[in-house]
Each structure stands twice: as structure tokens, then as C-alpha cells.
Design a protein around this motif. Structure first.
Motif, PDB file in Angstrom:
ATOM      1  N   CYS A 118       0.841  -1.191   0.000  1.00 56.13           N
ATOM      2  CA  CYS A 118       0.000   0.000   0.000  1.00 56.13           C
ATOM      3  C   CYS A 118       0.881   1.247   0.000  1.00 56.13           C
ATOM      4  O   CYS A 118       1.858   1.323   0.722  1.00 56.13           O
ATOM      5  CB  CYS A 118      -0.921   0.015   1.223  1.00 56.13           C
ATOM      6  N   ARG A 119       0.511   2.218  -0.814  1.00 55.32           N
ATOM      7  CA  ARG A 119       1.254   3.482  -0.882  1.00 55.32           C
ATOM      8  C   ARG A 119       0.357   4.662  -0.479  1.00 55.32           C
ATOM      9  O   ARG A 119       0.698   5.810  -0.702  1.00 55.32           O
ATOM     10  CB  ARG A 119       1.802   3.714  -2.304  1.00 55.32           C
ATOM     11  N   SER A 120      -0.777   4.376   0.138  1.00 54.01           N
ATOM     12  CA  SER A 120      -1.708   5.429   0.556  1.00 54.01           C
ATOM     13  C   SER A 120      -1.197   6.144   1.801  1.00 54.01           C
ATOM     14  O   SER A 120      -0.455   5.572   2.609  1.00 54.01           O
ATOM     15  CB  SER A 120      -3.080   4.832   0.870  1.00 54.01           C
ATOM     16  N   ALA A 121      -1.632   7.369   1.952  1.00 55.71           N
ATOM     17  CA  ALA A 121      -1.277   8.150   3.133  1.00 55.71           C
ATOM     18  C   ALA A 121      -1.902   7.523   4.375  1.00 55.71           C
ATOM     19  O   ALA A 121      -3.056   7.094   4.360  1.00 55.71           O
ATOM     20  CB  ALA A 121      -1.760   9.588   2.975  1.00 55.71           C
ATOM     21  N   ALA A 122      -1.130   7.476   5.430  1.00 54.12           N
ATOM     22  CA  ALA A 122      -1.622   6.942   6.701  1.00 54.12           C
ATOM     23  C   ALA A 122      -2.480   7.980   7.401  1.00 54.12           C
ATOM     24  O   ALA A 122      -2.191   9.173   7.339  1.00 54.12           O
ATOM     25  CB  ALA A 122      -0.448   6.547   7.584  1.00 54.12           C
ATOM     26  N   VAL A 123      -3.542   7.513   8.060  1.00 50.91           N
ATOM     27  CA  VAL A 123      -4.389   8.397   8.853  1.00 50.91           C
ATOM     28  C   VAL A 123      -4.595   7.856  10.271  1.00 50.91           C
ATOM     29  O   VAL A 123      -5.191   8.527  11.105  1.00 50.91           O
ATOM     30  CB  VAL A 123      -5.754   8.669   8.175  1.00 50.91           C
ATOM     31  N   TRP A 124      -4.098   6.657  10.528  1.00 52.99           N
ATOM     32  CA  TRP A 124      -4.234   6.015  11.844  1.00 52.99           C
ATOM     33  C   TRP A 124      -2.877   5.525  12.329  1.00 52.99           C
ATOM     34  O   TRP A 124      -2.039   5.109  11.537  1.00 52.99           O
ATOM     35  CB  TRP A 124      -5.189   4.822  11.776  1.00 52.99           C
ATOM     36  N   VAL A 125      -2.691   5.526  13.635  1.00 55.51           N
ATOM     37  CA  VAL A 125      -1.511   4.935  14.270  1.00 55.51           C
ATOM     38  C   VAL A 125      -2.000   3.762  15.105  1.00 55.51           C
ATOM     39  O   VAL A 125      -2.891   3.916  15.949  1.00 55.51           O
ATOM     40  CB  VAL A 125      -0.775   5.954  15.177  1.00 55.51           C
ATOM     41  N   THR A 182       9.499  -5.173  26.632  1.00 53.31           N
ATOM     42  CA  THR A 182       9.099  -4.898  28.003  1.00 53.31           C
ATOM     43  C   THR A 182       7.678  -4.338  27.985  1.00 53.31           C
ATOM     44  O   THR A 182       7.247  -3.786  26.967  1.00 53.31           O
ATOM     45  CB  THR A 182      10.061  -3.894  28.673  1.00 53.31           C
ATOM     46  N   PRO A 183       6.933  -4.457  29.082  1.00 51.08           N
ATOM     47  CA  PRO A 183       5.531  -4.010  29.099  1.00 51.08           C
ATOM     48  C   PRO A 183       5.313  -2.550  28.716  1.00 51.08           C
ATOM     49  O   PRO A 183       4.279  -2.214  28.146  1.00 51.08           O
ATOM     50  CB  PRO A 183       5.093  -4.258  30.545  1.00 51.08           C
ATOM     51  N   ASP A 184       6.279  -1.681  28.996  1.00 52.49           N
ATOM     52  CA  ASP A 184       6.106  -0.262  28.684  1.00 52.49           C
ATOM     53  C   ASP A 184       6.533   0.103  27.267  1.00 52.49           C
ATOM     54  O   ASP A 184       6.252   1.203  26.798  1.00 52.49           O
ATOM     55  CB  ASP A 184       6.869   0.605  29.683  1.00 52.49           C
ATOM     56  N   ARG A 185       7.156  -0.807  26.547  1.00 54.68           N
ATOM     57  CA  ARG A 185       7.615  -0.540  25.176  1.00 54.68           C
ATOM     58  C   ARG A 185       6.423  -0.485  24.232  1.00 54.68           C
ATOM     59  O   ARG A 185       5.524  -1.313  24.303  1.00 54.68           O
ATOM     60  CB  ARG A 185       8.580  -1.650  24.736  1.00 54.68           C
ATOM     61  N   ARG A 186       6.405   0.483  23.336  1.00 52.73           N
ATOM     62  CA  ARG A 186       5.333   0.608  22.356  1.00 52.73           C
ATOM     63  C   ARG A 186       5.934   0.739  20.965  1.00 52.73           C
ATOM     64  O   ARG A 186       6.829   1.535  20.740  1.00 52.73           O
ATOM     65  CB  ARG A 186       4.438   1.825  22.640  1.00 52.73           C
ATOM     66  N   LYS A 187       5.455  -0.070  20.064  1.00 49.59           N
ATOM     67  CA  LYS A 187       5.821  -0.024  18.653  1.00 49.59           C
ATOM     68  C   LYS A 187       4.617   0.547  17.912  1.00 49.59           C
ATOM     69  O   LYS A 187       3.505   0.518  18.426  1.00 49.59           O
ATOM     70  CB  LYS A 187       6.127  -1.430  18.134  1.00 49.59           C
ATOM     71  N   THR A 188       4.832   1.048  16.709  1.00 47.40           N
ATOM     72  CA  THR A 188       3.713   1.595  15.953  1.00 47.40           C
ATOM     73  C   THR A 188       3.742   1.140  14.507  1.00 47.40           C
ATOM     74  O   THR A 188       4.821   0.935  13.928  1.00 47.40           O
ATOM     75  CB  THR A 188       3.715   3.138  15.966  1.00 47.40           C
ATOM     76  N   LYS A 197      -2.536  -2.410  21.369  1.00 50.52           N
ATOM     77  CA  LYS A 197      -2.769  -1.663  22.607  1.00 50.52           C
ATOM     78  C   LYS A 197      -3.703  -0.483  22.403  1.00 50.52           C
ATOM     79  O   LYS A 197      -4.473  -0.142  23.295  1.00 50.52           O
ATOM     80  CB  LYS A 197      -1.442  -1.159  23.192  1.00 50.52           C
ATOM     81  N   ASP A 198      -3.610   0.173  21.226  1.00 48.22           N
ATOM     82  CA  ASP A 198      -4.423   1.364  20.996  1.00 48.22           C
ATOM     83  C   ASP A 198      -4.439   1.702  19.514  1.00 48.22           C
ATOM     84  O   ASP A 198      -3.516   1.335  18.781  1.00 48.22           O
ATOM     85  CB  ASP A 198      -3.848   2.540  21.776  1.00 48.22           C
ATOM     86  N   VAL A 199      -5.478   2.384  19.077  1.00 44.71           N
ATOM     87  CA  VAL A 199      -5.572   2.925  17.719  1.00 44.71           C
ATOM     88  C   VAL A 199      -5.913   4.406  17.874  1.00 44.71           C
ATOM     89  O   VAL A 199      -6.888   4.753  18.530  1.00 44.71           O
ATOM     90  CB  VAL A 199      -6.652   2.199  16.880  1.00 44.71           C
ATOM     91  N   VAL A 200      -5.063   5.255  17.299  1.00 48.49           N
ATOM     92  CA  VAL A 200      -5.185   6.699  17.475  1.00 48.49           C
ATOM     93  C   VAL A 200      -5.117   7.370  16.106  1.00 48.49           C
ATOM     94  O   VAL A 200      -4.315   6.963  15.258  1.00 48.49           O
ATOM     95  CB  VAL A 200      -4.035   7.226  18.365  1.00 48.49           C
ATOM     96  N   ALA A 201      -5.927   8.394  15.908  1.00 45.52           N
ATOM     97  CA  ALA A 201      -5.845   9.174  14.669  1.00 45.52           C
ATOM     98  C   ALA A 201      -4.431   9.766  14.563  1.00 45.52           C
ATOM     99  O   ALA A 201      -3.869  10.242  15.551  1.00 45.52           O
ATOM    100  CB  ALA A 201      -6.886  10.278  14.658  1.00 45.52           C
ATOM    101  N   LEU A 202      -3.857   9.717  13.379  1.00 44.96           N
ATOM    102  CA  LEU A 202      -2.501  10.216  13.160  1.00 44.96           C
ATOM    103  C   LEU A 202      -2.360  11.675  13.593  1.00 44.96           C
ATOM    104  O   LEU A 202      -1.375  12.049  14.235  1.00 44.96           O
ATOM    105  CB  LEU A 202      -2.098  10.050  11.694  1.00 44.96           C
ATOM    106  N   ALA A 203      -3.349  12.505  13.266  1.00 45.68           N
ATOM    107  CA  ALA A 203      -3.290  13.925  13.643  1.00 45.68           C
ATOM    108  C   ALA A 203      -3.209  14.077  15.159  1.00 45.68           C
ATOM    109  O   ALA A 203      -2.432  14.893  15.674  1.00 45.68           O
ATOM    110  CB  ALA A 203      -4.496  14.671  13.088  1.00 45.68           C
ATOM    111  N   GLU A 204      -3.967  13.285  15.883  1.00 43.90           N
ATOM    112  CA  GLU A 204      -3.941  13.339  17.357  1.00 43.90           C
ATOM    113  C   GLU A 204      -2.580  12.859  17.876  1.00 43.90           C
ATOM    114  O   GLU A 204      -2.007  13.445  18.792  1.00 43.90           O
ATOM    115  CB  GLU A 204      -5.067  12.461  17.916  1.00 43.90           C
ATOM    116  N   TRP A 205      -2.055  11.791  17.284  1.00 47.14           N
ATOM    117  CA  TRP A 205      -0.752  11.238  17.671  1.00 47.14           C
ATOM    118  C   TRP A 205       0.346  12.293  17.472  1.00 47.14           C
ATOM    119  O   TRP A 205       1.195  12.486  18.333  1.00 47.14           O
ATOM    120  CB  TRP A 205      -0.474   9.991  16.844  1.00 47.14           C
ATOM    121  N   GLU A 206       0.302  12.977  16.332  1.00 43.21           N
ATOM    122  CA  GLU A 206       1.319  13.993  16.043  1.00 43.21           C
ATOM    123  C   GLU A 206       1.205  15.171  17.008  1.00 43.21           C
ATOM    124  O   GLU A 206       2.218  15.708  17.444  1.00 43.21           O
ATOM    125  CB  GLU A 206       1.198  14.464  14.593  1.00 43.21           C
TER     126      GLU A 206
END
Length: 87
Positions: free
Chosen positions: A13-20, A30-36, A58-67
Motif C-alpha cells: 500500500c502506498r496510501s497516506a496513513a491516517v491512523w496509528v 518490556t511491558p512499557d515498550r510501544r511499537k507503531t 494496545k491502541d488505535v489513534v488518529a494520526l493527527a492526534e498522535w502527532e
């Protein structure tokens, strides 16, 4: 900071991402480590399902909110410890 827009993590896929999609593999991290991963609208559900069925998601967040949450506070922002009047 780069002006490049993140591209969906789905294979081919080469589409723009909108979700993290925030995840962690407890066998490796480790439990506190987060990958995206990032996802376009079309692949959000597929990638979430892939991670979710393995117990990694663990979570799904809108890219704009994540940024916004990753940006350092500005001088006028109360989170920065003061206002422009304090300068």
C-alpha cells in the motif's frame, strides 16, 4: 522535521496513513515498550485485526492526534510551564 507524510504499513500500500496502531509483543518487548504501525482508512481494520488476534494491539489513534501529542509544548502553552506574559 520532515514534510513527508507517513505511508500505510500494509504490504504494497502506498496510501497516506491516517491512523496509528500502537502495539507491543510481550514475548519480545518490556511491558512499557510501544511499537507503531500506521494505516490508511482502507487497511486500518485489517492491520488492527492482525495485531489484535495475537494480543499485541494496545491502541488505535488518529494520526493527527498522535502527532499533536508528540509535539513539544510551545512557550505560550500552559503545559510549557508559563505563558507569553511570563517572558
Amino acid at each position: 522535521m520532515s514534510d513527508e507524510k507517513p505511508i500505510c504499513s500494509a504490504k504494497g500500500c502506498r496510501s497516506a496513513a491516517v491512523w496509528v496502531l500502537v502495539w507491543n509483543n510481550p514475548k519480545l518487548h518490556t511491558p512499557d515498550r510501544r511499537k507503531t504501525w500506521v494505516a490508511c482508512e482502507e487497511h486500518r481494520e485489517h492491520l488492527s485485526g492482525f495485531l489484535g488476534m495475537r494480543g499485541f494491539l494496545k491502541d488505535v489513534v488518529a494520526l493527527a492526534e498522535w502527532e499533536r501529542s508528540a509535539e513539544p509544548p510551545t512557550a505560550g502553552d500552559p503545559a510549557a510551564g508559563g505563558s507569553a506574559a511570563d517572558r
